[in-house]
Write a protein that holds these residues in place. Structure first.
Motif, PDB file in Angstrom:
ATOM      1  N   ARG A   1       0.827  -1.211   0.000  1.00  0.00           N
ATOM      2  CA  ARG A   1       0.000   0.000   0.000  1.00  0.00           C
ATOM      3  C   ARG A   1       0.858   1.256   0.000  1.00  0.00           C
ATOM      4  O   ARG A   1       0.554   2.227  -0.710  1.00  0.00           O
ATOM      5  CB  ARG A   1      -0.912  -0.010   1.225  1.00  0.00           C
ATOM      6  N   LEU A   2       1.926   1.259   0.784  1.00  0.00           N
ATOM      7  CA  LEU A   2       2.813   2.419   0.810  1.00  0.00           C
ATOM      8  C   LEU A   2       3.430   2.666  -0.561  1.00  0.00           C
ATOM      9  O   LEU A   2       3.526   3.808  -1.025  1.00  0.00           O
ATOM     10  CB  LEU A   2       3.914   2.213   1.847  1.00  0.00           C
TER      11      LEU A   2
ATOM     12  N   LEU B   1       2.214   1.843  -3.411  1.00  0.00           N
ATOM     13  CA  LEU B   1       1.164   2.338  -4.301  1.00  0.00           C
ATOM     14  C   LEU B   1       0.843   3.799  -3.997  1.00  0.00           C
ATOM     15  O   LEU B   1       0.826   4.651  -4.890  1.00  0.00           O
ATOM     16  CB  LEU B   1      -0.092   1.484  -4.152  1.00  0.00           C
ATOM     17  N   ASP B   2       0.595   4.097  -2.732  1.00  0.00           N
ATOM     18  CA  ASP B   2       0.113   5.429  -2.360  1.00  0.00           C
ATOM     19  C   ASP B   2       1.179   6.512  -2.485  1.00  0.00           C
ATOM     20  O   ASP B   2       0.876   7.651  -2.848  1.00  0.00           O
ATOM     21  CB  ASP B   2      -0.394   5.409  -0.915  1.00  0.00           C
ATOM     22  N   HIS B   3       2.429   6.179  -2.171  1.00  0.00           N
ATOM     23  CA  HIS B   3       3.466   7.204  -2.077  1.00  0.00           C
ATOM     24  C   HIS B   3       4.532   7.125  -3.175  1.00  0.00           C
ATOM     25  O   HIS B   3       5.317   8.065  -3.322  1.00  0.00           O
ATOM     26  CB  HIS B   3       4.138   7.132  -0.703  1.00  0.00           C
TER      27      HIS B   3
ATOM     28  N   GLY C   1       3.544   5.377  -6.303  1.00  0.00           N
ATOM     29  CA  GLY C   1       2.819   5.092  -7.538  1.00  0.00           C
ATOM     30  C   GLY C   1       3.189   3.764  -8.164  1.00  0.00           C
ATOM     31  O   GLY C   1       3.064   3.595  -9.375  1.00  0.00           O
TER      32      GLY C   1
ATOM     33  N   THR D   1      -5.140  -4.151  -1.343  1.00  0.00           N
ATOM     34  CA  THR D   1      -4.860  -2.710  -1.278  1.00  0.00           C
ATOM     35  C   THR D   1      -6.078  -1.826  -1.444  1.00  0.00           C
ATOM     36  O   THR D   1      -5.971  -0.612  -1.279  1.00  0.00           O
ATOM     37  CB  THR D   1      -3.833  -2.318  -2.355  1.00  0.00           C
TER      38      THR D   1
ATOM     39  N   PRO E   1     -10.138  -0.251  -1.007  1.00  0.00           N
ATOM     40  CA  PRO E   1     -10.817   0.401   0.130  1.00  0.00           C
ATOM     41  C   PRO E   1     -11.322  -0.595   1.174  1.00  0.00           C
ATOM     42  O   PRO E   1     -11.212  -0.342   2.376  1.00  0.00           O
ATOM     43  CB  PRO E   1     -11.978   1.136  -0.548  1.00  0.00           C
TER      44      PRO E   1
ATOM     45  N   ARG F   1      -8.504  -1.752   3.392  1.00  0.00           N
ATOM     46  CA  ARG F   1      -7.998  -0.704   4.273  1.00  0.00           C
ATOM     47  C   ARG F   1      -8.921  -0.495   5.476  1.00  0.00           C
ATOM     48  O   ARG F   1      -8.481  -0.068   6.546  1.00  0.00           O
ATOM     49  CB  ARG F   1      -7.842   0.610   3.503  1.00  0.00           C
TER      50      ARG F   1
END
Length: 325
Positions: free
Chosen positions: A267-268, A270-272, A274, A318, A320, A323
């Motif tokens: 997730r990190l 992906l989120d930070h 890309g 990953t 919603p 999460r």
């Protein structure tokens, strides 16, 4: 350097045999990751190539030698990424490639192997059962068996990543390497210890597939009956003694991480950053998450080793709903 099967001069020469499309992959400091991890983090992006993993560095060496020697066929067992890489490298050199895999391997990896014109045989078991079947095919048909991590080409191909890291500026304090069969860890570790001996080499494996880490800790081959991890690319049960011997010479540490940390690492990224990565590629981030104090104030490189992930599984890990759980 202590005695190992690997040779830095041979690794330098290997670069000349590997298609440049697999070399000099992006290496950059990802500042967006750093607030959540508490250390400087650089990413070595081994997904930026046609097979989306580092494995083709090794298969390029194997197939180059086979084609030069007049061989026409080759077989391997694969959790998915080696099979894709061997199919890509073999197709370009006119080789007939057979890949044996578990039918439970991610469908996206299996589909890509087929798309690359390899013959795919599936077994009702795990990767180590696929290894047995591939060895049987090689004996029966009299063709080359490519054994990941045992065949030195797979290690020295991966080791070319180490050349790129050792030549990078600014320098770094530690490199985090996914540990499965050991080709990536022994290859990169060998070069780093030879050319940048002050850098800490830390191998990372899922707690649900700990065989090589347990072997490293006990300095002898330790096998497990089963594996239980989403990181299918490193889920082996039966370490290879020769590879363990190499690993013992170059690894400063081997750590185990939990599945929740692997998912958090994905997730990190992906989120930070890309980056869409498979679980094995998030092991380095998982290691930092589980031991922030160890890495605080240091500059760490993590090798993002593969991006071949099943889309449905990735969304479960990953998305919603995941999460919120």
């Amino acid at each position: 350097m202590p005695e190992t099967r690997l040779d830095t001069a041979r690794i330098r020469a290997a670069r000349e045999m590997i298609d440049p499309i697999f070399l000099d992959t992006p290496l950059y400091r990802c500042e967006a990751l750093e607030p959540g991890l508490g250390c400087a983090v650089s990413v070595k992006l081994e997904t930026a190539n046609p097979v989306r993993s580092f494995k083709a560095r090794g298969t390029e060496l194997v197939t180059s030698a086979l084609a030069a020697g007049g061989s026409r066929a080759v077989v391997c067992a694969s959790a998915g990424n080696l099979g894709q890489a061997l199919a890509w490298s073999g197709r370009g050199r006119g080789l007939d490639v057979t890949v044996v895999a578990s039918r439970f391997a991610p469908a996206a990896k299996l589909d890509r192997i087929r798309a690359l014109d390899a013959r795919l045989e599936l077994v009702d078991g795990d990767f180590d059962l696929a290894r047995e079947r591939a060895a049987g095919i090689a004996r029966y048909e009299g063709i080359r068996l490519v054994e990941d991590s045992l065949d030195i080409e797979t290690c020295e191909g991966a080791a070319t990543i180490g050349l790129e890291l050792a030549g990078a500026a600014p320098s770094f304090d530690a490199v985090l390497i996914a540990l499965g069969g050991g080709a990536l860890a022994t290859g990169v570790g060998h070069v780093v210890k030879d050319l940048a001996p002050g850098v800490e080499v830390i191998c990372v494996q899922p707690a649900g597939a700990p065989a090589m880490t347990l072997s490293w800790r006990q300095r002898r081959v330790v096998t497990t009956e089963t594996t239980d991890t989403i990181a299918d690319g490193v889920a082996g049960r039966l370490p290879i003694a020769a590879v363990l011997d190499d690993l013992l010479q170059v690894a400063d540490d081997a750590v185990l991480v939990q599945e929740t940390s692997i998912i958090a690492g994905m997730r990190l990224l992906l989120d930070h950053a890309g980056l869409v990565v498979e679980p094995s590629a998030a092991l380095g981030i998982a290691a930092i998450l589980e031991d922030r104090d160890r890495f605080a104030g240091r500059h760490v490189v993590t090798i993002v080793c593969g991006g071949n992930v099943d889309p449905d599984a990735y969304r479960r890990w990953t998305g919603p709903a995941a999460r919120e759980s």
